[in-house]
Design a protein around this motif. Sequence first.
Motif, PDB file in Angstrom:
ATOM      1  N   PRO A   1      -4.030   7.795  -3.936  1.00 43.11           N
ATOM      2  CA  PRO A   1      -4.002   6.344  -3.719  1.00 43.11           C
ATOM      3  C   PRO A   1      -3.733   6.020  -2.259  1.00 43.11           C
ATOM      4  CG  PRO A   1      -1.930   7.052  -4.678  1.00 43.11           C
ATOM      5  CD  PRO A   1      -2.838   8.260  -4.671  1.00 43.11           C
ATOM      6  N   SER A   2      -4.393   4.979  -1.775  1.00 44.92           N
ATOM      7  CA  SER A   2      -4.290   4.645  -0.355  1.00 44.92           C
ATOM      8  C   SER A   2      -3.817   3.224  -0.104  1.00 44.92           C
ATOM      9  CB  SER A   2      -5.653   4.853   0.320  1.00 44.92           C
ATOM     10  OG  SER A   2      -5.597   4.537   1.689  1.00 44.92           O
ATOM     11  N   ALA A   3      -4.174   2.281  -0.980  1.00 44.78           N
ATOM     12  CA  ALA A   3      -3.795   0.882  -0.788  1.00 44.78           C
ATOM     13  C   ALA A   3      -3.808   0.173  -2.127  1.00 44.78           C
ATOM     14  CB  ALA A   3      -4.765   0.191   0.177  1.00 44.78           C
ATOM     15  N   ILE A   4      -2.976  -0.861  -2.259  1.00 43.25           N
ATOM     16  CA  ILE A   4      -2.932  -1.653  -3.474  1.00 43.25           C
ATOM     17  C   ILE A   4      -2.875  -3.132  -3.112  1.00 43.25           C
ATOM     18  CG2 ILE A   4      -0.415  -1.403  -3.662  1.00 43.25           C
ATOM     19  CD1 ILE A   4      -0.782  -1.507  -6.736  1.00 43.25           C
ATOM     20  N   VAL A   5      -3.706  -3.940  -3.782  1.00 46.08           N
ATOM     21  CA  VAL A   5      -3.704  -5.394  -3.603  1.00 46.08           C
ATOM     22  C   VAL A   5      -3.704  -6.040  -4.980  1.00 46.08           C
ATOM     23  CG1 VAL A   5      -4.858  -5.353  -1.358  1.00 46.08           C
ATOM     24  CG2 VAL A   5      -6.227  -5.496  -3.448  1.00 46.08           C
ATOM     25  N   PHE A   6      -3.371  -7.333  -5.019  1.00 45.06           N
ATOM     26  CA  PHE A   6      -3.199  -8.026  -6.291  1.00 45.06           C
ATOM     27  C   PHE A   6      -4.016  -9.315  -6.322  1.00 45.06           C
ATOM     28  CE2 PHE A   6       0.561  -5.517  -5.497  1.00 45.06           C
ATOM     29  CZ  PHE A   6       0.811  -4.911  -6.725  1.00 45.06           C
TER      30      PHE A   6
ATOM     31  N   PHE B   1       3.869  -5.725  -1.998  1.00 46.05           N
ATOM     32  CA  PHE B   1       4.572  -6.540  -2.976  1.00 46.05           C
ATOM     33  C   PHE B   1       3.581  -7.175  -3.942  1.00 46.05           C
ATOM     34  CE2 PHE B   1       7.213  -6.700   0.874  1.00 46.05           C
ATOM     35  CZ  PHE B   1       8.449  -6.325   0.377  1.00 46.05           C
ATOM     36  N   ASP B   2       4.039  -7.419  -5.170  1.00 37.19           N
ATOM     37  CA  ASP B   2       3.244  -8.227  -6.080  1.00 37.19           C
ATOM     38  C   ASP B   2       3.330  -9.686  -5.614  1.00 37.19           C
ATOM     39  OD1 ASP B   2       5.832  -9.019  -6.905  1.00 37.19           O
ATOM     40  OD2 ASP B   2       5.151  -9.303  -8.956  1.00 37.19           O
ATOM     41  N   PRO B   3       2.532 -10.599  -6.191  1.00 40.54           N
ATOM     42  CA  PRO B   3       2.519 -11.979  -5.685  1.00 40.54           C
ATOM     43  C   PRO B   3       3.869 -12.700  -5.745  1.00 40.54           C
ATOM     44  CG  PRO B   3       0.561 -11.574  -6.986  1.00 40.54           C
ATOM     45  CD  PRO B   3       1.437 -10.377  -7.151  1.00 40.54           C
ATOM     46  N   THR B   4       4.758 -12.273  -6.654  1.00 43.77           N
ATOM     47  CA  THR B   4       6.067 -12.926  -6.747  1.00 43.77           C
ATOM     48  C   THR B   4       7.059 -12.389  -5.738  1.00 43.77           C
ATOM     49  OG1 THR B   4       7.071 -11.368  -8.325  1.00 43.77           O
ATOM     50  CG2 THR B   4       5.683 -13.146  -9.230  1.00 43.77           C
ATOM     51  N   GLY B   5       6.771 -11.215  -5.176  1.00 44.62           N
ATOM     52  CA  GLY B   5       7.732 -10.564  -4.294  1.00 44.62           C
ATOM     53  C   GLY B   5       8.839  -9.864  -5.043  1.00 44.62           C
ATOM     54  N   GLY B   6       8.777  -9.863  -6.377  1.00 49.46           N
ATOM     55  CA  GLY B   6       9.831  -9.255  -7.176  1.00 49.46           C
ATOM     56  C   GLY B   6       9.647  -7.775  -7.425  1.00 49.46           C
ATOM     57  N   PHE B   7       8.426  -7.253  -7.203  1.00 52.33           N
ATOM     58  CA  PHE B   7       8.164  -5.828  -7.372  1.00 52.33           C
ATOM     59  C   PHE B   7       7.478  -5.289  -6.122  1.00 52.33           C
ATOM     60  CE2 PHE B   7       8.286  -7.333 -11.771  1.00 52.33           C
ATOM     61  CZ  PHE B   7       9.134  -6.398 -12.354  1.00 52.33           C
ATOM     62  N   LEU B   8       7.762  -4.034  -5.814  1.00 49.76           N
ATOM     63  CA  LEU B   8       7.104  -3.337  -4.714  1.00 49.76           C
ATOM     64  C   LEU B   8       6.437  -2.093  -5.277  1.00 49.76           C
ATOM     65  CD1 LEU B   8       8.157  -2.886  -1.096  1.00 49.76           C
ATOM     66  CD2 LEU B   8       7.670  -0.811  -2.378  1.00 49.76           C
ATOM     67  N   TYR B   9       5.174  -1.874  -4.889  1.00 43.27           N
ATOM     68  CA  TYR B   9       4.362  -0.765  -5.385  1.00 43.27           C
ATOM     69  C   TYR B   9       4.052   0.183  -4.239  1.00 43.27           C
ATOM     70  CZ  TYR B   9       3.707  -3.667  -9.515  1.00 43.27           C
ATOM     71  OH  TYR B   9       3.921  -4.419 -10.647  1.00 43.27           O
ATOM     72  N   VAL B  10       4.272   1.486  -4.466  1.00 44.35           N
ATOM     73  CA  VAL B  10       4.094   2.493  -3.430  1.00 44.35           C
ATOM     74  C   VAL B  10       2.953   3.428  -3.803  1.00 44.35           C
ATOM     75  CG1 VAL B  10       5.182   4.342  -2.110  1.00 44.35           C
ATOM     76  CG2 VAL B  10       6.559   2.403  -2.879  1.00 44.35           C
ATOM     77  N   CYS B  11       1.998   3.599  -2.870  1.00 41.37           N
ATOM     78  CA  CYS B  11       0.882   4.530  -3.052  1.00 41.37           C
ATOM     79  C   CYS B  11       1.263   5.884  -2.477  1.00 41.37           C
ATOM     80  CB  CYS B  11      -0.370   3.991  -2.357  1.00 41.37           C
ATOM     81  SG  CYS B  11      -1.007   2.469  -3.044  1.00 41.37           S
ATOM     82  N   ASN B  12       1.641   6.811  -3.341  1.00 37.67           N
ATOM     83  CA  ASN B  12       2.034   8.154  -2.918  1.00 37.67           C
ATOM     84  C   ASN B  12       0.793   9.041  -2.876  1.00 37.67           C
ATOM     85  OD1 ASN B  12       5.014   7.855  -2.771  1.00 37.67           O
ATOM     86  ND2 ASN B  12       4.794   7.385  -4.947  1.00 37.67           N
ATOM     87  N   GLN B  13       0.238   9.191  -1.686  1.00 38.52           N
ATOM     88  CA  GLN B  13      -1.084   9.791  -1.523  1.00 38.52           C
ATOM     89  C   GLN B  13      -1.174  11.205  -2.054  1.00 38.52           C
ATOM     90  OE1 GLN B  13      -3.033   9.313   2.397  1.00 38.52           O
ATOM     91  NE2 GLN B  13      -3.398  11.525   2.323  1.00 38.52           N
ATOM     92  N   ARG B  14      -0.210  12.039  -1.728  1.00 41.61           N
ATOM     93  CA  ARG B  14      -0.275  13.452  -2.127  1.00 41.61           C
ATOM     94  C   ARG B  14       0.286  13.705  -3.520  1.00 41.61           C
ATOM     95  NH1 ARG B  14       1.483  16.354   3.639  1.00 41.61           N
ATOM     96  NH2 ARG B  14      -0.364  15.640   4.821  1.00 41.61           N
ATOM     97  N   ALA B  15       0.979  12.741  -4.089  1.00 38.01           N
ATOM     98  CA  ALA B  15       1.521  12.897  -5.442  1.00 38.01           C
ATOM     99  C   ALA B  15       0.555  12.385  -6.498  1.00 38.01           C
ATOM    100  CB  ALA B  15       2.851  12.157  -5.561  1.00 38.01           C
ATOM    101  N   ASP B  16      -0.542  11.722  -6.063  1.00 41.43           N
ATOM    102  CA  ASP B  16      -1.523  11.172  -6.997  1.00 41.43           C
ATOM    103  C   ASP B  16      -0.885  10.175  -7.961  1.00 41.43           C
ATOM    104  OD1 ASP B  16      -3.620  12.689  -5.899  1.00 41.43           O
ATOM    105  OD2 ASP B  16      -3.160  14.401  -7.189  1.00 41.43           O
TER     106      ASP B  16
ATOM    107  N   TYR C   1       4.330  11.561   0.449  1.00 44.70           N
ATOM    108  CA  TYR C   1       3.390  11.002   1.415  1.00 44.70           C
ATOM    109  C   TYR C   1       2.989   9.568   1.062  1.00 44.70           C
ATOM    110  CZ  TYR C   1       0.950  12.495   5.651  1.00 44.70           C
ATOM    111  OH  TYR C   1       0.567  12.679   6.957  1.00 44.70           O
ATOM    112  N   PRO C   2       3.956   8.637   1.102  1.00 43.29           N
ATOM    113  CA  PRO C   2       3.644   7.239   0.801  1.00 43.29           C
ATOM    114  C   PRO C   2       2.777   6.618   1.891  1.00 43.29           C
ATOM    115  CG  PRO C   2       5.896   7.433   1.612  1.00 43.29           C
ATOM    116  CD  PRO C   2       5.385   8.830   1.434  1.00 43.29           C
ATOM    117  N   ARG C   3       1.483   6.524   1.645  1.00 44.01           N
ATOM    118  CA  ARG C   3       0.566   6.035   2.666  1.00 44.01           C
ATOM    119  C   ARG C   3       0.694   4.530   2.888  1.00 44.01           C
ATOM    120  NH1 ARG C   3      -4.006   7.641   5.423  1.00 44.01           N
ATOM    121  NH2 ARG C   3      -5.392   5.920   6.021  1.00 44.01           N
ATOM    122  N   SER C   4       0.933   3.800   1.813  1.00 45.09           N
ATOM    123  CA  SER C   4       1.077   2.353   1.952  1.00 45.09           C
ATOM    124  C   SER C   4       1.878   1.818   0.778  1.00 45.09           C
ATOM    125  CB  SER C   4      -0.285   1.663   2.018  1.00 45.09           C
ATOM    126  OG  SER C   4      -0.923   1.686   0.757  1.00 45.09           O
ATOM    127  N   PHE C   5       2.236   0.542   0.873  1.00 47.74           N
ATOM    128  CA  PHE C   5       2.955  -0.123  -0.206  1.00 47.74           C
ATOM    129  C   PHE C   5       2.686  -1.614  -0.081  1.00 47.74           C
ATOM    130  CE2 PHE C   5       5.716   0.505   3.425  1.00 47.74           C
ATOM    131  CZ  PHE C   5       6.296  -0.737   3.636  1.00 47.74           C
TER     132      PHE C   5
END
Length: 465
Positions: free
Chosen positions: A451-456, A410-425, A404-408
Motif C-alpha cells: 500500500p502506498s496511499a489512502i484517500v476517502f 485521516f478519515d473525513p472526521t479526523g477521528g481515525f488515522l490510517y497507515v499504509c505499511n508498504q513492506r508489511a502489505d 515501512y509506513p509510506r504514507s498515512f
Amino acid sequence: MRSSSLWTLLGRAYCADAIPCLGRWGLFAYFHTMMPDHPVEAVSLSLTRRSFLRGISMLTAGSLVEGVSNTEPTAQRLPLMAYVGTFSSPLRDVLPTQVDLPPGNGRGIHLFQVDRATGALTPDGVFESGTSPNCLAVNAAGNRLYSTNETDRVGENKEGTVSAFAINRTDGQLTLLNTVPSGGAGPTYASIHPSGKFLLVANYFGGSVAVLPILPDGRLAEASDVKVDSGTIGPRKATNAPAGSFAFSGHDRTHAHMIEADATGRFVLHVDLGLDQIFVWRFDEAHGVLVPNDPHSISLPPGDGPRHFDFHPNGRWCYSIQEEASTIVLFDYDARKGSLSPRQTISTLPPGFVGSNFCSGIKVSSDGRFVYAGNRLHDSIGIFSVGSDGELTYVGEEWTRGNYPRSFNFDPTGGFLYVCNQRADNVTVFRVDRNTGRLVFTGQYAAVGNPSAIVFVDLASTQSH
C-alpha cells in the motif's frame, strides 16, 4: 381518498422511516395531519390492518410507489469509501542507489467500505492496474479520482502516466476516463489545484513537475506546462542525520517528490529531494503555467532531503519533513509574496534515537493542534503539539503495527488515522485522541499488497479527503 394517493403517502412515510411502529390509530392521526382535507373516517375505511401489511410487504419487496422505492439509496445508507493506491509491479530501470524497491504485491486501486464507528475496512473490489497507481487525489465534489502510475513507461522518454476515474456516487466504484503522460518518469505525487481545473504532478525519477488541465468532464488533457529541475545535487550524508545513520536515498540526481498549491492557489510549491530545495512558483491560471517566484527557492541543509510538506490551517505556517535527516522544519509562510522563512528544526524521532531512518509523510490535524510525521525503519508515527507560535513540541510516537509506513491519512472526521505499511502489505487503523493527539491502535488491519496511499470519499456528502 384515492387508494393510490394513500399508498403514495404511506410509501413516502415508510421510506423516510417516519412510521416504524405507529400503530393503526397512530397512522390515522399521521395521515390526517398530512392530508387534512380527508377525514380520518375515510382513511380508516381505506386502510385496514391487512391492507396496511400487504402494502408494506409490497414496499419491502421493492415495488415502486409513484417513483419512491425503499431500495433507492439515501444519504444515511450511502457508505464512506476508502481507496488505497499500491505498487502493483516492480520498479524498473532505476539507479543502483534506489533503496525503495517494492516488489509490486498490489493489484491496483483497492476499494473499501469504512465502518464509521470502528474505522474497520471491508474490501469492496479492486480496480486492477499493473502500473503502480501509488498516489491518489480526489476532487472536492468527490466524483473524480486521479492516480499517478509510477511504473508505467510510455513514449521515447519512458514517461509515467496519470489516470482519471469517475466515482459512482451510489456505490463508489471506479470507471476509467482516460490516461495521459505525466511529463516525466516515475510520477509519485499528484494534487488538485484549488480552482479544480488542474492536476499538479511531481515526477520523482524524471526530476520534473507538470501541470495537467482537467477537462469539464473530469478527463485529463496533455500537460500545459512541464518544468525540469536543475542544480547542484546534495551530499550523501545529511547535515542533520541521527547519530549512526546510513540513510541515503535520493542524492544521486534531481528528484521532484511533491507538488501542491497554497490555499489561495496563487502560488505552487514543490520539493526536490536531491537538490535539498523547495521551489515556489506563481501560478498562471489562465494558461496553466508555472512562473518562477521571487525568490524562486529556499534551501534546506545539504543532504537533508525535503520530501513532503503540509500547511497549517491558518495558512501562515508550513511544515516540511526531510527524508534523510529525519527532521521537521517550520517555515513562516507569507501568502502575499509566496515566501518561506525557516524558524524551527526538530527531529521526527524520540530523544536519544541512533541509527538509520527514512521519513515519509507529514500531516497537520484539521484543528491545527497537532502534527504527525511518518518514520520508516523506526516504523512509527511521531506526534507533535503545535504551540501558539506554530513551534512544535514532541509528544510521543506510536508504532504503526507494520514496517515501512509510506504514507498515512485521516478519515473525513479526523477521528481515525490510517497507515499504509508498504513492506508489511497492510493498512492499520488508529483512533485519534483529539485532546492529547495520541494514537490508539484499534486492532483493525486490512490486507493490501504494497500500500502506498489512502484517500476517502463520503458518498453521503460532497466532501472528499
